[in-house]
Enzyme design. Sequence first.
Site, mmCIF file in Angstrom:
data_model
loop_
_atom_site.group_PDB
_atom_site.id
_atom_site.type_symbol
_atom_site.label_atom_id
_atom_site.label_comp_id
_atom_site.label_asym_id
_atom_site.label_seq_id
_atom_site.Cartn_x
_atom_site.Cartn_y
_atom_site.Cartn_z
ATOM 1 N N LYS A 8 -26.616 -25.171 12.944
ATOM 2 C CA LYS A 8 -27.846 -24.603 13.503
ATOM 3 C C LYS A 8 -29.115 -25.032 12.752
ATOM 4 O O LYS A 8 -30.183 -25.099 13.341
ATOM 5 C CB LYS A 8 -27.760 -23.077 13.540
ATOM 6 C CG LYS A 8 -26.805 -22.549 14.603
ATOM 7 C CD LYS A 8 -26.841 -21.028 14.669
ATOM 8 C CE LYS A 8 -25.889 -20.512 15.727
ATOM 9 N NZ LYS A 8 -25.982 -19.064 15.903
ATOM 10 N N ASP A 40 -30.953 -16.446 19.666
ATOM 11 C CA ASP A 40 -30.100 -15.415 19.041
ATOM 12 C C ASP A 40 -30.850 -14.090 18.834
ATOM 13 O O ASP A 40 -30.372 -13.028 19.230
ATOM 14 C CB ASP A 40 -29.573 -15.903 17.680
ATOM 15 C CG ASP A 40 -28.365 -16.820 17.826
ATOM 16 O OD1 ASP A 40 -27.641 -16.713 18.837
ATOM 17 O OD2 ASP A 40 -28.139 -17.654 16.921
HETATM 18 P P1 NAP Z 1 -23.497 -16.393 7.714
HETATM 19 O O1 NAP Z 1 -24.732 -17.184 7.885
HETATM 20 O O2 NAP Z 1 -22.330 -17.017 7.063
HETATM 21 O O3 NAP Z 1 -23.879 -15.044 6.894
HETATM 22 C C1 NAP Z 1 -22.930 -14.084 6.577
HETATM 23 C C2 NAP Z 1 -23.545 -12.990 5.697
HETATM 24 O O4 NAP Z 1 -22.513 -12.043 5.442
HETATM 25 C C3 NAP Z 1 -24.050 -13.475 4.351
HETATM 26 O O5 NAP Z 1 -25.239 -12.821 4.045
HETATM 27 C C4 NAP Z 1 -22.946 -13.077 3.383
HETATM 28 O O6 NAP Z 1 -23.410 -12.660 2.111
HETATM 29 C C5 NAP Z 1 -22.377 -11.850 4.042
HETATM 30 N N1 NAP Z 1 -20.963 -11.716 3.680
HETATM 31 C C6 NAP Z 1 -19.943 -12.524 4.042
HETATM 32 N N2 NAP Z 1 -18.780 -12.099 3.497
HETATM 33 C C7 NAP Z 1 -19.090 -11.004 2.760
HETATM 34 C C8 NAP Z 1 -18.330 -10.112 1.943
HETATM 35 N N3 NAP Z 1 -16.998 -10.277 1.780
HETATM 36 N N4 NAP Z 1 -18.964 -9.083 1.317
HETATM 37 C C9 NAP Z 1 -20.306 -8.931 1.467
HETATM 38 N N5 NAP Z 1 -21.089 -9.742 2.223
HETATM 39 C C10 NAP Z 1 -20.484 -10.761 2.860
HETATM 40 O O7 NAP Z 1 -22.959 -15.866 9.102
HETATM 41 P P2 NAP Z 1 -23.755 -15.574 10.478
HETATM 42 O O8 NAP Z 1 -23.874 -16.836 11.238
HETATM 43 O O9 NAP Z 1 -24.975 -14.795 10.190
HETATM 44 O O10 NAP Z 1 -22.664 -14.678 11.252
HETATM 45 C C11 NAP Z 1 -22.280 -13.443 10.732
HETATM 46 C C12 NAP Z 1 -21.429 -12.659 11.726
HETATM 47 O O11 NAP Z 1 -22.116 -12.502 12.939
HETATM 48 C C13 NAP Z 1 -20.091 -13.313 12.094
HETATM 49 O O12 NAP Z 1 -19.162 -12.281 12.168
HETATM 50 C C14 NAP Z 1 -20.352 -13.902 13.453
HETATM 51 O O13 NAP Z 1 -19.195 -13.997 14.223
HETATM 52 C C15 NAP Z 1 -21.304 -12.895 14.031
HETATM 53 N N6 NAP Z 1 -22.203 -13.455 15.063
HETATM 54 C C16 NAP Z 1 -22.287 -12.833 16.268
HETATM 55 C C17 NAP Z 1 -23.147 -13.317 17.238
HETATM 56 C C18 NAP Z 1 -23.225 -12.639 18.579
HETATM 57 O O14 NAP Z 1 -23.761 -13.230 19.518
HETATM 58 N N7 NAP Z 1 -22.739 -11.427 18.717
HETATM 59 C C19 NAP Z 1 -23.934 -14.438 16.980
HETATM 60 C C20 NAP Z 1 -23.852 -15.048 15.715
HETATM 61 C C21 NAP Z 1 -22.977 -14.553 14.764
HETATM 62 P P3 NAP Z 1 -23.822 -13.676 0.930
HETATM 63 O O15 NAP Z 1 -25.209 -14.102 1.264
HETATM 64 O O16 NAP Z 1 -23.721 -12.852 -0.297
HETATM 65 O O17 NAP Z 1 -22.831 -14.808 0.988
#
Ligand code: NAP
Length: 288
Positions: free
Chosen positions: A71, A107
């Site tokens: 992205k 998004d």
């Molecule tokens: P991302 O950029 O990888 O960010 C994930 C965030 O979660 C980071 O801030 C990370 O913290 C935190 N995190 C991950 N594992 C963790 C843990 N074990 N303990 C504490 N914090 C943790 O991911 P993203 O693209 O934002 O997506 C995140 C979620 O949203 C996913 O589940 C994805 O499937 C969902 N999503 C849904 C939609 C929808 O349309 N509904 C769209 C996009 C994404 P750190 O900064 O400390 O690493």
Amino acid sequence: MKIDGKTKPIAIVGNPLGHTLSPLMHNYFFRSLGLNNIYIPLTVEEKELSGAIKGLWSLGFKGANITIPFKEKAMEYLAEVSEEARLIGAVNTLVWTPHGFRGENTDGRGFLKFLQEEKRWLPRHKKALILGAGGSARAISTILALKGIDKITIANRTLVKAQIIADKIVSHIGTPVEIINWEEKKLKKMVNDADIIINTTPLGMKPFIDACPPINTEWLGKGQLVVDIIYNPLMTRFLAEAFSKGCDTANGLGMLIYQGALAFEHWTGQKPPLEGVRELLEKELLGS
Ligand code: NAP
């Protein structure tokens, strides 16, 4: 679905693509409106991303969705990027133009449109607590700030990532943003203070369905809206506990559908028929 020489393709580009619901959703929209389009998943290696985007444009793809992990990187290979996508720092939608693809980000807007349409929720005079500081947190916090929310708190394990989002929002939009880590006392205060709590971490996503963000759900109560942007499972442990405390709740399917609907409008100039799509996607998820 008829495919012929006039069929205009649209792709989703990512790696790994895994089990994406977007082809099911968009092909349903195309069929319902009788449009001669097809939506296909394409797994691309990072080193081939530039060539892949150029190739899609040369082949006359009307557009594409861009997903994890491209992205941010995809922005380098576009003819233009909308102001909102630039502010978010990522694109999830490409739209064909005669000079190259234009990048958009639907998004955050999709997240908010879902809340407006289906929860009658508006950001004015509200305070949000966002859990996580990744790509989705960036899109959601930017749109909430642009649409006039009073205050945002971002709680993240890695504080510096929350700080980067906060600095950008404060300097470009002016909305106050507080950042905290997972420390219990601060979290409790911010949960009590928030009108809306949004989980953007993957904690609770399949197969780790017992995981939960570190919020004691005793702190939650009536009058608060809790959104988990995870949609697999449809009801995370966090959402179920919030619901049992009297909160209004929503899973991530609404965000997925509305970001898709906005992308669809960019590609076709038409609003997709939303009736029936939630049931279609839920059925697919429950069977997966
Ligand atoms: P991302 O950029 O990888 O960010 C994930 C965030 O979660 C980071 O801030 C990370 O913290 C935190 N995190 C991950 N594992 C963790 C843990 N074990 N303990 C504490 N914090 C943790 O991911 P993203 O693209 O934002 O997506 C995140 C979620 O949203 C996913 O589940 C994805 O499937 C969902 N999503 C849904 C939609 C929808 O349309 N509904 C769209 C996009 C994404 P750190 O900064 O400390 O690493």
